[in-house]
Design a protein around this motif. Structure first.
Motif, PDB file in Angstrom:
ATOM      1  N   ALA A 210      48.180  98.906 -34.758  1.00  0.00           N
ATOM      2  CA  ALA A 210      47.500  98.504 -35.993  1.00  0.00           C
ATOM      3  C   ALA A 210      46.544  97.351 -35.734  1.00  0.00           C
ATOM      4  CB  ALA A 210      48.533  98.110 -37.052  1.00  0.00           C
ATOM      5  N   LEU A 211      46.960  96.406 -34.893  1.00  0.00           N
ATOM      6  CA  LEU A 211      46.105  95.266 -34.563  1.00  0.00           C
ATOM      7  C   LEU A 211      44.844  95.730 -33.825  1.00  0.00           C
ATOM      8  CD1 LEU A 211      45.516  92.259 -34.323  1.00  0.00           C
ATOM      9  CD2 LEU A 211      47.056  92.177 -32.352  1.00  0.00           C
ATOM     10  N   ALA A 212      45.007  96.631 -32.869  1.00  0.00           N
ATOM     11  CA  ALA A 212      43.852  97.111 -32.104  1.00  0.00           C
ATOM     12  C   ALA A 212      42.884  97.898 -32.986  1.00  0.00           C
ATOM     13  CB  ALA A 212      44.324  97.983 -30.936  1.00  0.00           C
ATOM     14  N   VAL A 213      43.416  98.826 -33.774  1.00  0.00           N
ATOM     15  CA  VAL A 213      42.564  99.656 -34.621  1.00  0.00           C
ATOM     16  C   VAL A 213      41.864  98.811 -35.681  1.00  0.00           C
ATOM     17  CG1 VAL A 213      42.569 101.531 -36.318  1.00  0.00           C
ATOM     18  CG2 VAL A 213      43.891 101.750 -34.213  1.00  0.00           C
ATOM     19  N   GLY A 214      42.577  97.890 -36.295  1.00  0.00           N
ATOM     20  CA  GLY A 214      41.980  97.044 -37.320  1.00  0.00           C
ATOM     21  C   GLY A 214      40.840  96.196 -36.785  1.00  0.00           C
ATOM     22  N   GLN A 215      41.007  95.662 -35.572  1.00  0.00           N
ATOM     23  CA  GLN A 215      39.950  94.831 -34.995  1.00  0.00           C
ATOM     24  C   GLN A 215      38.709  95.647 -34.649  1.00  0.00           C
ATOM     25  OE1 GLN A 215      41.412  91.158 -32.558  1.00  0.00           O
ATOM     26  NE2 GLN A 215      42.846  92.810 -32.129  1.00  0.00           N
ATOM     27  N   VAL A 216      38.915  96.897 -34.254  1.00  0.00           N
ATOM     28  CA  VAL A 216      37.764  97.755 -33.981  1.00  0.00           C
ATOM     29  C   VAL A 216      37.029  98.096 -35.266  1.00  0.00           C
ATOM     30  CG1 VAL A 216      37.051 100.044 -33.199  1.00  0.00           C
ATOM     31  CG2 VAL A 216      38.681  98.720 -31.838  1.00  0.00           C
ATOM     32  N   LEU A 217      37.776  98.512 -36.277  1.00  0.00           N
ATOM     33  CA  LEU A 217      37.150  98.975 -37.513  1.00  0.00           C
ATOM     34  C   LEU A 217      36.406  97.864 -38.246  1.00  0.00           C
ATOM     35  CD1 LEU A 217      39.908 101.366 -38.953  1.00  0.00           C
ATOM     36  CD2 LEU A 217      37.809 101.968 -37.708  1.00  0.00           C
ATOM     37  N   ARG A 218      36.904  96.630 -38.163  1.00  0.00           N
ATOM     38  CA  ARG A 218      36.271  95.573 -38.962  1.00  0.00           C
ATOM     39  C   ARG A 218      34.910  95.147 -38.414  1.00  0.00           C
ATOM     40  NH1 ARG A 218      39.393  89.763 -38.423  1.00  0.00           N
ATOM     41  NH2 ARG A 218      39.087  89.377 -36.211  1.00  0.00           N
ATOM     42  N   VAL A 219      34.639  95.449 -37.137  1.00  0.00           N
ATOM     43  CA  VAL A 219      33.328  95.088 -36.594  1.00  0.00           C
ATOM     44  C   VAL A 219      32.336  96.245 -36.694  1.00  0.00           C
ATOM     45  CG1 VAL A 219      34.343  93.417 -35.027  1.00  0.00           C
ATOM     46  CG2 VAL A 219      33.911  95.742 -34.216  1.00  0.00           C
ATOM     47  N   LEU A 220      32.775  97.362 -37.259  1.00  0.00           N
ATOM     48  CA  LEU A 220      31.884  98.513 -37.406  1.00  0.00           C
ATOM     49  C   LEU A 220      31.309  98.633 -38.814  1.00  0.00           C
ATOM     50  CD1 LEU A 220      33.897 101.237 -35.433  1.00  0.00           C
ATOM     51  CD2 LEU A 220      32.011  99.803 -34.615  1.00  0.00           C
ATOM     52  N   THR A 221      31.644  97.699 -39.688  1.00  0.00           N
ATOM     53  CA  THR A 221      31.219  97.809 -41.082  1.00  0.00           C
ATOM     54  C   THR A 221      30.249  96.699 -41.455  1.00  0.00           C
ATOM     55  OG1 THR A 221      32.012  97.928 -43.373  1.00  0.00           O
ATOM     56  CG2 THR A 221      33.163  96.427 -41.905  1.00  0.00           C
ATOM     57  N   ASP A 222      29.408  96.997 -42.459  1.00  0.00           N
ATOM     58  CA  ASP A 222      28.538  95.990 -43.062  1.00  0.00           C
ATOM     59  C   ASP A 222      29.019  95.609 -44.457  1.00  0.00           C
ATOM     60  OD1 ASP A 222      26.643  95.760 -40.940  1.00  0.00           O
ATOM     61  OD2 ASP A 222      25.783  97.690 -41.545  1.00  0.00           O
ATOM     62  N   SER A 223      30.160  96.125 -44.868  1.00  0.00           N
ATOM     63  CA  SER A 223      30.697  95.884 -46.200  1.00  0.00           C
ATOM     64  C   SER A 223      31.752  94.790 -46.151  1.00  0.00           C
ATOM     65  CB  SER A 223      31.309  97.176 -46.755  1.00  0.00           C
ATOM     66  OG  SER A 223      32.104  96.921 -47.894  1.00  0.00           O
ATOM     67  N   ALA A 224      31.597  93.783 -46.994  1.00  0.00           N
ATOM     68  CA  ALA A 224      32.585  92.702 -47.036  1.00  0.00           C
ATOM     69  C   ALA A 224      33.965  93.206 -47.447  1.00  0.00           C
ATOM     70  CB  ALA A 224      32.110  91.596 -47.973  1.00  0.00           C
TER      71      ALA A 224
ATOM     72  N   ALA B 239      29.711  86.629 -28.166  1.00  0.00           N
ATOM     73  CA  ALA B 239      28.785  87.072 -29.211  1.00  0.00           C
ATOM     74  C   ALA B 239      27.335  86.856 -28.788  1.00  0.00           C
ATOM     75  CB  ALA B 239      29.086  86.327 -30.517  1.00  0.00           C
ATOM     76  N   HIS B 240      27.046  85.714 -28.191  1.00  0.00           N
ATOM     77  CA  HIS B 240      25.685  85.431 -27.739  1.00  0.00           C
ATOM     78  C   HIS B 240      25.275  86.338 -26.581  1.00  0.00           C
ATOM     79  CE1 HIS B 240      25.492  81.098 -29.574  1.00  0.00           C
ATOM     80  NE2 HIS B 240      25.602  82.053 -30.480  1.00  0.00           N
ATOM     81  N   ALA B 241      26.228  86.622 -25.687  1.00  0.00           N
ATOM     82  CA  ALA B 241      25.910  87.476 -24.539  1.00  0.00           C
ATOM     83  C   ALA B 241      25.532  88.886 -24.975  1.00  0.00           C
ATOM     84  CB  ALA B 241      27.103  87.514 -23.583  1.00  0.00           C
ATOM     85  N   PHE B 242      26.178  89.378 -26.036  1.00  0.00           N
ATOM     86  CA  PHE B 242      25.909  90.734 -26.512  1.00  0.00           C
ATOM     87  C   PHE B 242      24.969  90.755 -27.719  1.00  0.00           C
ATOM     88  CE2 PHE B 242      29.723  91.316 -24.028  1.00  0.00           C
ATOM     89  CZ  PHE B 242      29.542  92.561 -23.441  1.00  0.00           C
ATOM     90  N   GLY B 243      24.574  89.569 -28.175  1.00  0.00           N
ATOM     91  CA  GLY B 243      23.607  89.496 -29.262  1.00  0.00           C
ATOM     92  C   GLY B 243      24.162  89.803 -30.633  1.00  0.00           C
ATOM     93  N   SER B 244      25.470  89.728 -30.818  1.00  0.00           N
ATOM     94  CA  SER B 244      26.059  90.040 -32.122  1.00  0.00           C
ATOM     95  C   SER B 244      27.436  89.416 -32.235  1.00  0.00           C
ATOM     96  CB  SER B 244      26.172  91.552 -32.317  1.00  0.00           C
ATOM     97  OG  SER B 244      26.902  91.857 -33.495  1.00  0.00           O
ATOM     98  N   TRP B 245      27.741  88.913 -33.448  1.00  0.00           N
ATOM     99  CA  TRP B 245      29.076  88.388 -33.702  1.00  0.00           C
ATOM    100  C   TRP B 245      30.131  89.496 -33.622  1.00  0.00           C
ATOM    101  CZ3 TRP B 245      31.545  90.765 -37.745  1.00  0.00           C
ATOM    102  CH2 TRP B 245      30.754  91.374 -38.731  1.00  0.00           C
ATOM    103  N   ARG B 246      29.714  90.746 -33.769  1.00  0.00           N
ATOM    104  CA  ARG B 246      30.674  91.854 -33.742  1.00  0.00           C
ATOM    105  C   ARG B 246      31.362  91.970 -32.383  1.00  0.00           C
ATOM    106  NH1 ARG B 246      29.507  94.802 -38.412  1.00  0.00           N
ATOM    107  NH2 ARG B 246      27.463  94.270 -39.295  1.00  0.00           N
ATOM    108  N   ALA B 247      30.627  91.716 -31.328  1.00  0.00           N
ATOM    109  CA  ALA B 247      31.227  91.763 -29.992  1.00  0.00           C
ATOM    110  C   ALA B 247      32.250  90.643 -29.817  1.00  0.00           C
ATOM    111  CB  ALA B 247      30.141  91.657 -28.925  1.00  0.00           C
ATOM    112  N   GLY B 248      31.936  89.461 -30.362  1.00  0.00           N
ATOM    113  CA  GLY B 248      32.848  88.329 -30.239  1.00  0.00           C
ATOM    114  C   GLY B 248      34.161  88.539 -30.948  1.00  0.00           C
ATOM    115  N   LEU B 249      34.172  89.388 -31.982  1.00  0.00           N
ATOM    116  CA  LEU B 249      35.414  89.710 -32.684  1.00  0.00           C
ATOM    117  C   LEU B 249      36.087  90.965 -32.122  1.00  0.00           C
ATOM    118  CD1 LEU B 249      34.601  89.116 -36.478  1.00  0.00           C
ATOM    119  CD2 LEU B 249      35.580  87.533 -34.822  1.00  0.00           C
TER     120      LEU B 249
END
Length: 436
Positions: free
Chosen positions: A122-136, A195-205
């Motif tokens: 659940a922890l792994a799947v949740g962390q993946v899904l939350r960086v794939l969305t633009d919806s709060a 995040a800076h290396a990949f140009g997005s906060w999504r990578a950092g999370l």
């Protein structure tokens, strides 16, 4: 320094005396099921259990502190207000409270190894899904899924120490708390650079989902072994009689919950907002993230040492008061001179956050059995996280309302006073199985 293997073991592992019929907090209950302690049979091997516990512990705060380090970028990327950001930083405590309260029910029905497989997935799947969305809202829901896995693991680890390492309580508690602190530190320090290396906060999370996936691996064979052992058990074996332990009916249970809640309130407020405080003081984002990481990095040796100290002292009052003094000095320094000796404030905060390994150790010290440990752990953590949920939210509201940090830090000082009062109550040696 490695603590002695026998610290905190003797008082915590003795079998309890026959429950006194007059006490209201330890009441006889039905025995339709086996005790949680019997869910993991001896064939599961202590070394693999220890490795699995350490990997789980590495994951228990990474999803939280990585978000704290990148909170400003996430606010911008998802269009969050200051109040909504407070909700985001409060979400861990809400999830930990709700799912933590259900964990004793879960361990009566499923082997802890199976629960940990599900929790880390659940922890792994949740962390993946939350960086794939633009919806709060979707970000909040998927974060809640990830945090649900952490909530279950929070309760299980003290119980597993009692079951598998009863004569090494202090050593193993210190080891997994140190792993937890190390994971917290690594996530806080590296989230912004990633995040800076990949140009997005999504990578950092999102990168921390891989660490959660790795933590699943040791528990799969353990879950299969537990299932096979349960099937091989004689079908006619009668379940043993048991007593039902109710920490909510004891002063000790409530004092543990208040202490856990107050220290978690400050801990999650620090994880969620300390980097922002340093940014407001003029530090660059990378430096602010490193200062946040410094709190947890300096906490690693404290996490290893605290169980040994707690096990050797007859009363915990010297530790409680010392931690309070360090936190008080740190809060005053951050309020009055945040641009001053920042490393000093970070060091004092790290010492003050030693209240976390202290309360985890005390859960084992204040219960004689695995059943008492899981009951006390679930009550103290689930109730404590309800209290802790106020921390990041109110800090965010006060910060947005005042535009500064004096009012939020004043609130944290008030919570520290409550924590200290509860700490004086839990400092005296006694056991949850003994009643009021």
């Amino acid at each position: 320094m490695t603590p002695p293997a026998t610290c905190a073991a003797e008082p915590a592992t003795a079998e309890p005396a026959t429950a006194e019929p007059a006490t209201a907090d330890v009441t006889p209950g039905p025995a339709p099921q086996a005790l949680p302690a019997r869910r993991i049979p001896p064939v599961t091997g202590g070394a693999l259990v220890l490795v699995g516990m350490l990997l789980v512990a590495l994951n228990l705060r990474a999803a939280v502190t990585s978000l704290g380090a990148l909170l400003d970028e996430v606010r911008t990327g998802l269009g969050l207000s200051g109040t909504m950001a407070g909700v985001v930083t409060t979400l861990p405590t809400v999830a930990f409270a709700g799912l933590g309260a259900l964990t004793p029910w879960l361990v009566r029905r499923f082997a802890p190894a199976r629960l940990l497989v599900a929790a880390m997935l659940a922890l792994a799947v949740g962390q993946v899904l939350r960086v794939l969305t633009d919806s709060a809202p979707v970000f909040l829901l998927t974060s809640a899924l990830a945090l649900a896995g952490i909530a279950v693991a929070n309760i299980l680890l003290p119980m597993l120490v009692k079951q598998h390492f009863p004569h090494r309580t202090g050593l193993v508690t210190g080891a997994y708390t140190m792993a937890l602190t190390a994971g917290t530190t690594i996530a806080a320090a590296s989230a912004v650079p990633i995040a800076h290396a990949f140009g997005s906060w999504r990578a950092g999370l999102g990168v921390w989902a891989g660490l959660a996936a790795v933590a699943v691996l040791p528990w799969v064979p353990l879950a299969l072994r537990a299932r096979a052992a349960r099937r091989a058990a004689p079908a006619t074996a009668a379940p043993a009689a048991r007593t039902r332990i109710r920490p909510a009916r004891t002063g000790l249970g409530w004092a543990m919950a208040v202490y856990f809640g107050a220290q978690s309130l400050s801990g999650y407020a620090i994880m969620g907002w300390l980097a922002q405080l340093f940014r407001d003081a003029g530090y660059q984002p990378e430096s602010a993230g490193l200062l946040l990481a410094g709190v947890t990095a300096l906490g690693v040796p404290i996490a290893l040492l605290m169980p040994a100290l707690a096990g050797r002292l007859r009363t915990l009052r010297p530790l409680v008061l010392s931690l309070t003094a360090a936190s008080t000095a740190a809060y005053l320094g951050l309020a009055l001179a945040p641009q001053g000796p920042a490393l000093l404030w970070v060091a004092l905060l790290a010492v003050g956050q030693g209240a976390f390994p202290l309360i985890l150790t005390t859960i084992g010290l204040r219960a004689r059995t695995a059943e008492g440990t899981v009951a006390l752990s679930a009550f103290a953590q689930s109730t404590g996280y309800v209290i802790a949920a106020l921390g990041p939210l109110l800090v965010g509201v006060l910060y947005e309302a005042t535009g500064g940090w004096v009012a939020p830090i004043g609130f944290l000082l008030g919570a520290l006073a409550v924590q200290t009062t509860a700490g004086m109550v839990i400092a005296r040696p006694r056991f949850i199985e003994d009643g009021r």
